[in-house]
Scaffold this motif. Structure first.
Motif, PDB file in Angstrom:
ATOM      1  N   GLU A  90      -7.444  15.467   1.280  1.00 45.99           N
ATOM      2  CA  GLU A  90      -7.814  15.268  -0.129  1.00 45.99           C
ATOM      3  C   GLU A  90      -6.587  14.878  -0.958  1.00 45.99           C
ATOM      4  O   GLU A  90      -6.639  13.965  -1.790  1.00 45.99           O
ATOM      5  N   ARG A  91      -5.466  15.554  -0.731  1.00 48.55           N
ATOM      6  CA  ARG A  91      -4.246  15.208  -1.456  1.00 48.55           C
ATOM      7  C   ARG A  91      -3.742  13.835  -1.027  1.00 48.55           C
ATOM      8  O   ARG A  91      -3.257  13.059  -1.860  1.00 48.55           O
ATOM      9  N   ALA A  92      -3.851  13.492   0.252  1.00 50.78           N
ATOM     10  CA  ALA A  92      -3.440  12.161   0.716  1.00 50.78           C
ATOM     11  C   ALA A  92      -4.255  11.079   0.012  1.00 50.78           C
ATOM     12  O   ALA A  92      -3.719  10.047  -0.392  1.00 50.78           O
ATOM     13  N   HIS A  93      -5.555  11.324  -0.162  1.00 51.86           N
ATOM     14  CA  HIS A  93      -6.396  10.370  -0.890  1.00 51.86           C
ATOM     15  C   HIS A  93      -5.960  10.255  -2.350  1.00 51.86           C
ATOM     16  O   HIS A  93      -5.937   9.158  -2.918  1.00 51.86           O
ATOM     17  N   ALA A  94      -5.613  11.386  -2.955  1.00 52.99           N
ATOM     18  CA  ALA A  94      -5.161  11.374  -4.345  1.00 52.99           C
ATOM     19  C   ALA A  94      -3.853  10.588  -4.486  1.00 52.99           C
ATOM     20  O   ALA A  94      -3.672   9.833  -5.455  1.00 52.99           O
ATOM     21  N   ILE A  95      -2.968  10.743  -3.527  1.00 52.88           N
ATOM     22  CA  ILE A  95      -1.708   9.989  -3.548  1.00 52.88           C
ATOM     23  C   ILE A  95      -1.999   8.501  -3.391  1.00 52.88           C
ATOM     24  O   ILE A  95      -1.450   7.673  -4.117  1.00 52.88           O
ATOM     25  N   ALA A  96      -2.871   8.142  -2.460  1.00 51.62           N
ATOM     26  CA  ALA A  96      -3.225   6.733  -2.253  1.00 51.62           C
ATOM     27  C   ALA A  96      -3.811   6.118  -3.524  1.00 51.62           C
ATOM     28  O   ALA A  96      -3.563   4.953  -3.831  1.00 51.62           O
ATOM     29  N   ALA A  97      -4.565   6.896  -4.265  1.00 55.14           N
ATOM     30  CA  ALA A  97      -5.179   6.401  -5.501  1.00 55.14           C
ATOM     31  C   ALA A  97      -4.138   6.101  -6.574  1.00 55.14           C
ATOM     32  O   ALA A  97      -4.421   5.346  -7.513  1.00 55.14           O
ATOM     33  N   MET A  98      -2.932   6.642  -6.441  1.00 52.53           N
ATOM     34  CA  MET A  98      -1.855   6.375  -7.404  1.00 52.53           C
ATOM     35  C   MET A  98      -1.169   5.034  -7.149  1.00 52.53           C
ATOM     36  O   MET A  98      -0.443   4.539  -8.009  1.00 52.53           O
ATOM     37  N   ILE A  99      -1.386   4.444  -5.990  1.00 59.82           N
ATOM     38  CA  ILE A  99      -0.757   3.164  -5.664  1.00 59.82           C
ATOM     39  C   ILE A  99      -1.408   2.087  -6.520  1.00 59.82           C
ATOM     40  O   ILE A  99      -2.635   1.995  -6.587  1.00 59.82           O
ATOM     41  N   PRO A 100      -0.603   1.255  -7.202  1.00 60.73           N
ATOM     42  CA  PRO A 100      -1.164   0.262  -8.125  1.00 60.73           C
ATOM     43  C   PRO A 100      -2.223  -0.651  -7.498  1.00 60.73           C
ATOM     44  O   PRO A 100      -3.196  -1.010  -8.155  1.00 60.73           O
ATOM     45  N   ASP A 101      -2.062  -0.998  -6.246  1.00 58.98           N
ATOM     46  CA  ASP A 101      -3.018  -1.883  -5.568  1.00 58.98           C
ATOM     47  C   ASP A 101      -4.427  -1.300  -5.559  1.00 58.98           C
ATOM     48  O   ASP A 101      -5.416  -2.035  -5.555  1.00 58.98           O
ATOM     49  N   ALA A 102      -4.543   0.024  -5.539  1.00 59.27           N
ATOM     50  CA  ALA A 102      -5.848   0.679  -5.447  1.00 59.27           C
ATOM     51  C   ALA A 102      -6.725   0.382  -6.651  1.00 59.27           C
ATOM     52  O   ALA A 102      -7.958   0.451  -6.553  1.00 59.27           O
ATOM     53  N   ALA A 103      -6.119   0.041  -7.780  1.00 57.50           N
ATOM     54  CA  ALA A 103      -6.882  -0.217  -9.002  1.00 57.50           C
ATOM     55  C   ALA A 103      -7.312  -1.674  -9.138  1.00 57.50           C
ATOM     56  O   ALA A 103      -7.985  -2.027 -10.096  1.00 57.50           O
ATOM     57  N   VAL A 104      -6.954  -2.518  -8.170  1.00 61.90           N
ATOM     58  CA  VAL A 104      -7.283  -3.941  -8.247  1.00 61.90           C
ATOM     59  C   VAL A 104      -8.517  -4.235  -7.407  1.00 61.90           C
ATOM     60  O   VAL A 104      -8.532  -3.953  -6.201  1.00 61.90           O
ATOM     61  N   GLU A 105      -9.531  -4.778  -8.044  1.00 68.29           N
ATOM     62  CA  GLU A 105     -10.761  -5.155  -7.340  1.00 68.29           C
ATOM     63  C   GLU A 105     -10.415  -6.142  -6.229  1.00 68.29           C
ATOM     64  O   GLU A 105      -9.733  -7.141  -6.456  1.00 68.29           O
ATOM     65  N   GLY A 106     -10.841  -5.828  -5.007  1.00 64.86           N
ATOM     66  CA  GLY A 106     -10.608  -6.725  -3.879  1.00 64.86           C
ATOM     67  C   GLY A 106      -9.420  -6.347  -3.012  1.00 64.86           C
ATOM     68  O   GLY A 106      -9.207  -6.954  -1.976  1.00 64.86           O
ATOM     69  N   GLY A 108      -7.335  -3.222  -0.903  1.00 61.84           N
ATOM     70  CA  GLY A 108      -7.683  -1.954  -0.270  1.00 61.84           C
ATOM     71  C   GLY A 108      -6.474  -1.153   0.140  1.00 61.84           C
ATOM     72  O   GLY A 108      -5.406  -1.691   0.418  1.00 61.84           O
ATOM     73  N   ILE A 109      -6.672   0.143   0.173  1.00 67.21           N
ATOM     74  CA  ILE A 109      -5.664   1.100   0.640  1.00 67.21           C
ATOM     75  C   ILE A 109      -6.337   1.931   1.726  1.00 67.21           C
ATOM     76  O   ILE A 109      -7.414   2.477   1.517  1.00 67.21           O
ATOM     77  N   GLU A 110      -5.715   2.025   2.882  1.00 65.12           N
ATOM     78  CA  GLU A 110      -6.270   2.819   3.982  1.00 65.12           C
ATOM     79  C   GLU A 110      -5.376   4.022   4.242  1.00 65.12           C
ATOM     80  O   GLU A 110      -4.151   3.896   4.278  1.00 65.12           O
ATOM     81  N   VAL A 111      -5.989   5.171   4.428  1.00 66.06           N
ATOM     82  CA  VAL A 111      -5.265   6.412   4.701  1.00 66.06           C
ATOM     83  C   VAL A 111      -5.660   6.899   6.084  1.00 66.06           C
ATOM     84  O   VAL A 111      -6.848   7.036   6.381  1.00 66.06           O
ATOM     85  N   ARG A 112      -4.658   7.169   6.922  1.00 72.01           N
ATOM     86  CA  ARG A 112      -4.921   7.712   8.258  1.00 72.01           C
ATOM     87  C   ARG A 112      -3.971   8.850   8.552  1.00 72.01           C
ATOM     88  O   ARG A 112      -2.764   8.733   8.340  1.00 72.01           O
ATOM     89  N   PRO A 113      -4.504   9.946   9.096  1.00 68.54           N
ATOM     90  CA  PRO A 113      -3.614  11.015   9.550  1.00 68.54           C
ATOM     91  C   PRO A 113      -2.744  10.514  10.704  1.00 68.54           C
ATOM     92  O   PRO A 113      -3.195   9.732  11.546  1.00 68.54           O
ATOM     93  N   ILE A 114      -1.506  10.946  10.727  1.00 69.90           N
ATOM     94  CA  ILE A 114      -0.602  10.624  11.832  1.00 69.90           C
ATOM     95  C   ILE A 114      -0.697  11.774  12.824  1.00 69.90           C
ATOM     96  O   ILE A 114      -0.383  12.914  12.493  1.00 69.90           O
ATOM     97  N   VAL A 115      -1.140  11.480  14.024  1.00 65.16           N
ATOM     98  CA  VAL A 115      -1.320  12.545  15.012  1.00 65.16           C
ATOM     99  C   VAL A 115      -0.092  12.721  15.895  1.00 65.16           C
ATOM    100  O   VAL A 115       0.057  13.750  16.557  1.00 65.16           O
ATOM    101  N   PHE A 116       0.790  11.730  15.926  1.00 58.24           N
ATOM    102  CA  PHE A 116       2.032  11.840  16.670  1.00 58.24           C
ATOM    103  C   PHE A 116       3.057  10.919  16.022  1.00 58.24           C
ATOM    104  O   PHE A 116       2.723   9.796  15.636  1.00 58.24           O
ATOM    105  N   SER A 117       4.259  11.380  15.899  1.00 62.18           N
ATOM    106  CA  SER A 117       5.346  10.520  15.434  1.00 62.18           C
ATOM    107  C   SER A 117       6.657  11.024  16.033  1.00 62.18           C
ATOM    108  O   SER A 117       6.783  12.188  16.378  1.00 62.18           O
ATOM    109  N   GLU A 118       7.584  10.118  16.131  1.00 62.52           N
ATOM    110  CA  GLU A 118       8.898  10.461  16.638  1.00 62.52           C
ATOM    111  C   GLU A 118       9.902   9.623  15.875  1.00 62.52           C
ATOM    112  O   GLU A 118       9.669   8.449  15.587  1.00 62.52           O
ATOM    113  N   GLY A 119      11.002  10.196  15.515  1.00 61.25           N
ATOM    114  CA  GLY A 119      12.030   9.458  14.792  1.00 61.25           C
ATOM    115  C   GLY A 119      12.317  10.104  13.448  1.00 61.25           C
ATOM    116  O   GLY A 119      11.571  10.949  12.967  1.00 61.25           O
ATOM    117  N   ALA A 120      13.377   9.649  12.835  1.00 62.57           N
ATOM    118  CA  ALA A 120      13.843  10.284  11.606  1.00 62.57           C
ATOM    119  C   ALA A 120      12.887  10.088  10.443  1.00 62.57           C
ATOM    120  O   ALA A 120      12.724  10.981   9.642  1.00 62.57           O
TER     121      ALA A 120
END
Length: 122
Positions: A90-106, A108-120
């Motif tokens: 829910e918070r990730a969606h709220a953060i995505a909604a703050m991205i300026p692109d999200a307010a432009v018709e046409g 899109g912003i996609e949110v996906r959980p990261i199930v594995f990552s490695e690196g700094a």
């Protein structure tokens, strides 16, 4: 949990915006990043070169074959991404909604959980 937030610019949609509207979208990323840095939710970001600069690599019979990209023909393509750390989806969606692109018709912003990552930064 970490999330990948992907932005999908569409050249036709962006071209239809006024110069002021386009600038507001592009320049709005700075304040967005500052806000999530202040909350400690910012992990990293990246901007990708245009899809016209991509290549697709496939190995067939042990031999790599490289062809011009993009991988899929589409009007929208991944143009950049943010990696964030949020308490829940829910918070990730709220953060995505703050991205300026999200307010432009046409666009899109996609949110996906990261199930594995490695690196700094991931």
């Amino acid at each position: 949990m970490k999330y990948l937030i992907m932005m999908y610019p569409n050249a036709e949609v962006l071209a239809a915006l006024s110069e002021d509207e386009r600038n507001a979208v592009f320049q709005g990323h700075g304040p967005f990043m500052e806000k999530i840095k202040e909350t400690g939710e910012f992990v990293g970001t990246l901007a990708l070169a245009g899809h016209d600069q991509s290549a697709v690599v496939r190995v067939r019979g042990g031999v790599p074959a490289v062809t011009d990209g993009p991988y899929a023909e589409a009007k929208e393509y991944v143009g950049g991404a943010y990696i964030i750390e949020a308490k829940d989806l829910e918070r990730a969606h709220a953060i995505a909604a703050m991205i300026p692109d999200a307010a432009v018709e046409g666009l899109g912003i996609e949110v996906r959980p990261i199930v594995f990552s490695e690196g700094a930064s991931a």
